[in-house]
Design an enzyme around this catalytic site. Structure first.
Site, PDB file in Angstrom:
ATOM      1  N   LYS A 272       0.831  -1.201   0.000  1.00 33.15           N
ATOM      2  CA  LYS A 272       0.000   0.000   0.000  1.00 33.15           C
ATOM      3  C   LYS A 272       0.869   1.255   0.000  1.00 33.15           C
ATOM      4  O   LYS A 272       1.755   1.400   0.837  1.00 33.15           O
ATOM      5  CB  LYS A 272      -0.921  -0.008   1.217  1.00 33.15           C
ATOM      6  CG  LYS A 272      -1.840  -1.227   1.269  1.00 33.15           C
ATOM      7  CD  LYS A 272      -2.688  -1.255   2.517  1.00 33.15           C
ATOM      8  CE  LYS A 272      -1.854  -1.402   3.765  1.00 33.15           C
ATOM      9  NZ  LYS A 272      -2.679  -1.629   4.973  1.00 33.15           N
TER      10      LYS A 272
ATOM     11  N   THR B 173      -9.117   8.699   8.607  1.00 29.76           N
ATOM     12  CA  THR B 173      -8.368   7.544   8.104  1.00 29.76           C
ATOM     13  C   THR B 173      -8.037   6.539   9.206  1.00 29.76           C
ATOM     14  O   THR B 173      -7.219   5.644   9.000  1.00 29.76           O
ATOM     15  CB  THR B 173      -7.055   8.009   7.440  1.00 29.76           C
ATOM     16  OG1 THR B 173      -6.313   8.807   8.381  1.00 29.76           O
ATOM     17  CG2 THR B 173      -7.346   8.824   6.187  1.00 29.76           C
TER      18      THR B 173
ATOM     19  N   GLY C 189      -8.146   3.356  11.136  1.00 26.20           N
ATOM     20  CA  GLY C 189      -8.599   2.002  10.857  1.00 26.20           C
ATOM     21  C   GLY C 189      -8.663   1.634   9.392  1.00 26.20           C
ATOM     22  O   GLY C 189      -9.248   0.607   9.033  1.00 26.20           O
TER      23      GLY C 189
ATOM     24  N   CYS D 254      -6.952  -1.809   8.721  1.00 29.49           N
ATOM     25  CA  CYS D 254      -7.788  -2.902   9.221  1.00 29.49           C
ATOM     26  C   CYS D 254      -8.967  -3.135   8.288  1.00 29.49           C
ATOM     27  O   CYS D 254      -9.291  -4.274   7.926  1.00 29.49           O
ATOM     28  CB  CYS D 254      -8.318  -2.568  10.620  1.00 29.49           C
ATOM     29  SG  CYS D 254      -7.059  -2.152  11.846  1.00 29.49           S
TER      30      CYS D 254
END
Length: 266
Positions: free
Chosen positions: A174, A206, A208, A211
């Site tokens: 990412k 932003t 979490g 997750c």
């Protein structure tokens, strides 16, 4: 039967990350969510105030209780905390021959608090990553796992190759920490790169996101999608969840996990 997913992660009292984000994401994708809690955190959108790691035996007992009865079409790991928990989780998942495993190598909270002890990195790298179907590191996490800095878009392909060599079948690297008008993520299966690009959103909502992204991938895999399909759909879902984030908290706020409403198909 409704698809089932198990998350093995820490609890976020603020509800935006960890177990809470995972379960909301599973539900948003029409998947029954079960959980094994590795840590209890006292946190909100501003800070992590306290962390208590659970004993590996109770983490294993939770996983076994779920898998012995409910089962799981996919498993996702998040915050694991220390080497002992990672060892226990890896042993248990290997024993149950879990093949659809999505690993989010959580190391640091959005607020900057450390969520993985430094001496656990080697255990994560050597014991857990080889079991994964997909790993979803951001660039700082990739840098730690590879013992070198991954700092620009040109580094990402080499980093993805080297992460893949550690054993996972797919690497989703990412690129959100890079500067630029677009955010570029890179999916690699050992042979082919797939670039996922989205417009950068200027927002504090932003908390979490890592997750939520990994949980969406796990949920979609549990529903039977192939990895590339699951990643593409999860990528689009996360972008919309950030765009439509609720104004909650004074710091890094959560995303809107139910941005598309609850699924009605069965």
């Amino acid at each position: 039967m409704i698809p089932r997913a198990l998350t093995i992660a820490g609890s976020d009292s603020g509800g935006g990350a960890g177990i809470q984000a995972d379960l909301k994401t599973f539900m948003a994708h029409g998947v029954y969510g079960a959980s094994a809690i590795t840590a209890i955190t006292a946190q909100n959108t501003l800070e992590v105030r306290a962390v208590v790691l659970l004993e590996p035996t109770i983490v294993v007992a939770q996983i076994e209780a779920v898998l012995d009865d409910i089962g799981a079409d996919a498993v996702k790991t998040g915050m694991l905390g220390n080497a002992a928990i990672i060892e226990a989780v890896a042993d248990t998942l290997a024993r149950y021959r879990i093949e659809r495993l999505v690993i989010d190598p959580v190391m640091v909270a959005k607020s900057g608090a450390r969520l993985l002890e430094e001496d656990a990195i080697t255990t994560l790298r050597e014991r857990l990553l080889p079991l994964a179907l997909v790993i979803t590191p951001n660039l700082p996490e990739a840098s730690v796992l590879l013992n070198r800095q991954v700092t620009d878009e040109h580094d990402m392909a080499d980093a993805a190759r080297d992460l893949h060599a550690l054993g996972p079948r797919y690497v989703l690297l990412k690129g959100g920490h890079l500067a630029g008008d677009d955010v570029v993520d890179l999916l690699y299966d050992g042979e082919r790169f797939v670039e996922l690009r989205a417009q950068r959103l200027e927002t504090n909502h932003t908390h979490g996101t890592g997750c939520t992204y990994a949980a969406a991938i796990a949920a979609l895999i549990a529903r039977g999608l192939l990895v590339e399909q699951a990643v593409r759909q999860a990528h689009a879902y996360l972008h919309e969840a950030i765009v439509h984030a609720p104004a909650i908290g004074k710091g890094y706020g959560p995303v809107n996990h139910l941005v598309h409403g609850l699924p009605t198909d069965r």
